[in-house]
Enzyme design. Structure first.
Site, PDB file in Angstrom:
ATOM      1  N   LYS A 152       4.925  -6.583  -3.106  1.00  0.00           N
ATOM      2  CA  LYS A 152       4.554  -5.175  -3.304  1.00  0.00           C
ATOM      3  C   LYS A 152       5.139  -4.441  -2.101  1.00  0.00           C
ATOM      4  O   LYS A 152       4.484  -4.288  -1.076  1.00  0.00           O
ATOM      5  CB  LYS A 152       3.029  -5.059  -3.382  1.00  0.00           C
ATOM      6  CG  LYS A 152       2.533  -3.708  -3.819  1.00  0.00           C
ATOM      7  CD  LYS A 152       1.060  -3.773  -4.185  1.00  0.00           C
ATOM      8  CE  LYS A 152       0.421  -2.406  -4.190  1.00  0.00           C
ATOM      9  NZ  LYS A 152       1.009  -1.461  -5.137  1.00  0.00           N
TER      10      LYS A 152
HETATM   11  N1  PMP Z   1       2.361  -3.639 -11.266  1.00  0.00           N
HETATM   12  C1  PMP Z   1       2.894  -2.846 -10.318  1.00  0.00           C
HETATM   13  C2  PMP Z   1       4.360  -2.668 -10.294  1.00  0.00           C
HETATM   14  C3  PMP Z   1       2.073  -2.203  -9.382  1.00  0.00           C
HETATM   15  O1  PMP Z   1       2.598  -1.404  -8.449  1.00  0.00           O
HETATM   16  C4  PMP Z   1       0.678  -2.370  -9.446  1.00  0.00           C
HETATM   17  C5  PMP Z   1      -0.226  -1.668  -8.451  1.00  0.00           C
HETATM   18  N2  PMP Z   1      -0.461  -2.457  -7.322  1.00  0.00           N
HETATM   19  C6  PMP Z   1       0.155  -3.210 -10.443  1.00  0.00           C
HETATM   20  C7  PMP Z   1       1.030  -3.831 -11.329  1.00  0.00           C
HETATM   21  C8  PMP Z   1      -1.329  -3.465 -10.538  1.00  0.00           C
HETATM   22  O2  PMP Z   1      -1.757  -4.267  -9.467  1.00  0.00           O
HETATM   23  P1  PMP Z   1      -3.264  -4.212  -8.930  1.00  0.00           P
HETATM   24  O3  PMP Z   1      -4.142  -4.481 -10.081  1.00  0.00           O
HETATM   25  O4  PMP Z   1      -3.318  -5.285  -7.892  1.00  0.00           O
HETATM   26  O5  PMP Z   1      -3.476  -2.848  -8.362  1.00  0.00           O
END
Ligand code: PMP
Length: 298
Positions: A152
């Protein structure tokens, strides 16, 4: 301004003092890693949802780029608690971010670290409950051999920006991206789920999907309901023909999708399992349904 203090490089500083120089490499090259973490006021004080899992993902994101966080995950957990305590926060969203600082050589520049609180997170006002319209983006999701989607990382969000701004321009609420092989990968900041024959299906991380913490929580909550959950490559027509479709993410929670590329999903209303899982997730975030998911930050 929502809060008085931000944690920056090891100390709490006044919001207006938490600034960086325009020459930082993180700004120029988009080199940085971040998380978004939900906190809630409870009877026992403020708790953060799956704090350790978020901070471990932050460390893994840096590791993909062969970098080490300047602080341990334990130190960062304390930094999150310091921010909550110093600002007297209950319900809030925390954004830990680690980014490349100043210096003559971007490959040797020090990493800077901040924990920034906000009131709602980046997606406040999302029309989630009524359901959203989605389209398949003309932009492909980044791949493991270019910008590894397992991380991320800040620069990776240029891909998300292209996809989501195209979706909005074409009159749609949300972009869904395919990988170069044509399999569904991710939303711009969400994971993608469908319900088909009563089975909950979501693309595997090898598709280019981020290992979302909400995704993992929803898979566990569905399994606890006795729903069969599979990680499986999906093509766009799997979305068109789904009984239900929804997106997941920390900021937005569960977002029902009522159409994809103009095709109505199911009844055109948020689906039944989508609604049940939304209620389950709400309970898990607020009450100690899964005590290991709520970590004290007071
Ligand atoms: N996919 C992407 C590309 C993201 O940026 C996010 C946000 N973090 C998610 C999925 C969802 O992840 P999470 O549930 O950990 O927020």
């Amino acid at each position: 301004m929502f809060a008085k203090f931000i944690w920056l490089d090891g100390e709490l500083v006044e919001w207006s003092e938490a600034t960086v120089h325009v020459s930082i490499h993180g700004l120029h090259y988009g080199i940085g890693f971040f998380e978004g973490i939900r906190c809630h006021a409870t009877d026992r004080g403020t708790v953060a949802f799956r704090l350790s899992d978020h901070l471990n993902r932050l460390a893994r994101s840096a590791a993909v780029y062969n970098l080490q966080l300047p602080y341990s995950t334990e130190q960062l957990a304390r930094a999150c608690a310091d921010v909550v305590r110093a600002n007297g926060l209950g319900d809030c969203y925390l954004r830990p971010i680690v980014f490349l600082g100043e210096g003559p050589n971007p490959l040797r520049a020090p990493l800077r670290t901040a924990v920034i609180p906000s009131e709602h997170g980046p997606l406040n006002g999302h029309p989630a409950n009524r359901g959203v319209t989605a389209h398949i983006s003309s932009f492909q999701r980044i791949t493991a051999n270019s910008l590894p989607p397992a991380a991320k990382a800040t620069g990776q969000y240029l891909n998300a920006f292209l996809a989501q701004s195209e979706a909005i321009r074409s009159g749609c609420d949300e972009a869904i991206m395919l990988n170069p092989d044509g399999y569904v990968a991710d939303g711009w900041v969400h994971n993608v789920f469908i319900v088909r024959g009563g089975v909950l299906a979501t693309p595997p991380p090898t598709s280019g999907a981020l290992s979302g913490i909400t995704r993992d929580s929803v898979m566990a909550l569905a399994a606890a309901r006795g729903v069969r959950v599979v990680e499986e490559n999906l093509v766009r027509s799997d979305l068109y023909l789904a009984q239900e479709c929804f997106l997941t993410g920390t900021a937005a929670g569960i977002v029902p999708v009522v159409s994809v590329d103009g095709r109505r999903i199911g009844t055109g209303e948020p689906g039944e399992l989508t609604g049940s899982l939304t209620a389950d997730l709400h309970r898990a975030i607020h009450d100690a349904v899964r005590p290991d998911w709520l970590e004290d930050v007071t």
